[in-house]
Scaffold this motif. Structure first.
Motif, short mmCIF file in Angstrom:
data_model
loop_
_atom_site.label_atom_id
_atom_site.label_comp_id
_atom_site.label_asym_id
_atom_site.label_seq_id
_atom_site.Cartn_x
_atom_site.Cartn_y
_atom_site.Cartn_z
N PRO A 17 0.78 -1.30 0.11
CA PRO A 17 0.10 -0.06 -0.01
C PRO A 17 0.78 1.37 0.08
CG PRO A 17 -0.92 -1.54 1.53
CD PRO A 17 0.43 -2.07 1.10
N LEU A 18 1.92 1.26 0.59
CA LEU A 18 2.84 2.38 0.52
C LEU A 18 3.84 2.67 -0.51
CD1 LEU A 18 3.85 2.28 4.35
CD2 LEU A 18 1.90 3.66 3.23
N ARG A 19 3.67 1.71 -1.63
CA ARG A 19 4.68 1.77 -2.74
C ARG A 19 4.62 3.00 -3.53
NH1 ARG A 19 0.13 -0.97 -4.18
NH2 ARG A 19 -0.80 -0.31 -6.23
N ALA A 20 3.39 3.73 -3.41
CA ALA A 20 3.59 4.96 -4.33
C ALA A 20 4.30 6.23 -3.81
CB ALA A 20 2.17 5.40 -4.45
N LEU A 21 4.83 5.91 -2.50
CA LEU A 21 5.25 7.13 -1.80
C LEU A 21 6.82 7.19 -2.42
CD1 LEU A 21 4.14 6.56 1.88
CD2 LEU A 21 3.51 8.65 0.24
N ALA A 26 16.13 1.03 -1.51
CA ALA A 26 16.75 -0.05 -0.46
C ALA A 26 15.78 0.06 0.62
CB ALA A 26 18.08 0.28 -0.23
N ALA A 27 15.27 1.38 1.12
CA ALA A 27 14.61 1.36 2.19
C ALA A 27 13.19 0.91 2.08
CB ALA A 27 14.44 3.01 2.56
N LYS A 28 12.48 0.98 0.82
CA LYS A 28 11.18 0.28 0.59
C LYS A 28 11.37 -1.26 0.75
CE LYS A 28 9.35 3.88 -2.25
NZ LYS A 28 8.59 4.01 -3.79
N LEU A 29 12.45 -1.98 0.61
CA LEU A 29 12.63 -3.33 0.59
C LEU A 29 12.90 -3.80 1.82
CD1 LEU A 29 14.75 -3.75 -2.55
CD2 LEU A 29 12.26 -4.06 -2.54
N THR A 30 13.64 -3.19 2.78
CA THR A 30 14.13 -3.59 3.86
C THR A 30 14.41 -2.65 4.83
OG1 THR A 30 15.63 -5.18 5.00
CG2 THR A 30 16.56 -4.21 3.26
N ASP A 31 14.43 -3.09 6.28
CA ASP A 31 14.63 -2.31 7.45
C ASP A 31 16.11 -2.03 7.63
OD1 ASP A 31 12.35 -1.03 8.07
OD2 ASP A 31 11.96 -2.86 9.41
N ALA A 32 17.07 -2.80 6.81
CA ALA A 32 18.52 -2.89 6.78
C ALA A 32 18.93 -1.56 6.37
CB ALA A 32 19.21 -3.82 6.07
N SER A 52 14.56 16.38 2.04
CA SER A 52 15.01 17.45 0.89
C SER A 52 15.23 16.93 -0.48
CB SER A 52 16.33 17.88 1.36
OG SER A 52 17.29 17.05 1.34
N ARG A 53 15.28 15.69 -0.68
CA ARG A 53 15.57 15.23 -2.01
C ARG A 53 14.03 14.42 -2.67
NH1 ARG A 53 19.20 10.00 -3.95
NH2 ARG A 53 18.58 10.00 -6.11
N TYR A 54 13.29 13.94 -1.72
CA TYR A 54 12.07 13.28 -2.07
C TYR A 54 10.63 13.98 -2.03
CZ TYR A 54 14.77 9.25 -3.02
OH TYR A 54 15.91 8.46 -3.13
N SER A 55 10.47 14.44 -0.80
CA SER A 55 9.26 14.87 -0.15
C SER A 55 8.92 15.02 1.39
CB SER A 55 7.85 14.35 -0.94
OG SER A 55 7.82 12.89 -0.15
N PRO A 56 7.98 15.80 1.63
CA PRO A 56 7.95 16.03 3.26
C PRO A 56 7.49 14.48 3.96
CG PRO A 56 6.79 17.94 2.15
CD PRO A 56 7.35 16.84 1.06
N VAL A 57 6.54 13.63 3.01
CA VAL A 57 6.36 12.45 3.46
C VAL A 57 7.02 11.36 2.66
CG1 VAL A 57 4.47 10.92 3.92
CG2 VAL A 57 4.18 13.02 4.36
N MET A 58 7.99 10.39 3.09
CA MET A 58 8.46 9.65 2.13
C MET A 58 8.45 8.25 3.03
SD MET A 58 12.53 10.42 2.84
CE MET A 58 13.42 9.70 4.15
N GLY A 59 8.41 7.12 2.07
CA GLY A 59 8.76 5.84 2.45
C GLY A 59 10.07 5.40 3.02
N TYR A 60 10.03 5.07 4.31
CA TYR A 60 11.48 4.70 4.99
C TYR A 60 11.21 3.46 5.63
CZ TYR A 60 16.08 6.20 6.00
OH TYR A 60 17.67 6.08 6.12
N GLY A 61 11.51 2.25 5.10
CA GLY A 61 11.20 1.12 5.56
C GLY A 61 9.96 0.50 4.86
#
Length: 82
Positions: A17-21, A26-32, A52-61
């Motif tokens: 569900p968070l794939r569009a963010l 690498a952060a979308k795939l794993t918490d490593a 600063s590179r992506y947006s105010p809300v980003m997928g991290y993990g």
């Protein structure tokens, strides 16, 4: 085992569900990804650079969703009833 990991990564990139963010792949795939930056004591700098590179809300993990502003938080978690 390799096919299971490949299937998991494919599902996280295609069906999650968070794939569009926006955010690092690498952060979308794993918490490593977070673990690596935390181990180097640079997690806060990686998060700041990502915002600063992506947006105010980003997928991290796989299930991570950090915000850098109150308006982004309100826009995501506000409840509106009609």
């Amino acid at each position: 085992m390799t096919s299971q990991v490949l299937l998991l990564f494919t599902c996280r990139l295609q069906l999650h569900p968070l794939r569009a963010l926006p955010g690092p792949i690498a952060a979308k795939l794993t918490d490593a990804h977070s673990g690596y930056h935390s181990f180097r004591k640079r997690l806060h700098l990686a998060g700041l650079g990502g915002h600063s590179r992506y947006s105010p809300v980003m997928g991290y993990g796989p299930n991570g969703l950090p915000f850098n502003s109150a308006t982004a938080l309100h826009g995501t978690y506000s409840l509106e009833f009609n």
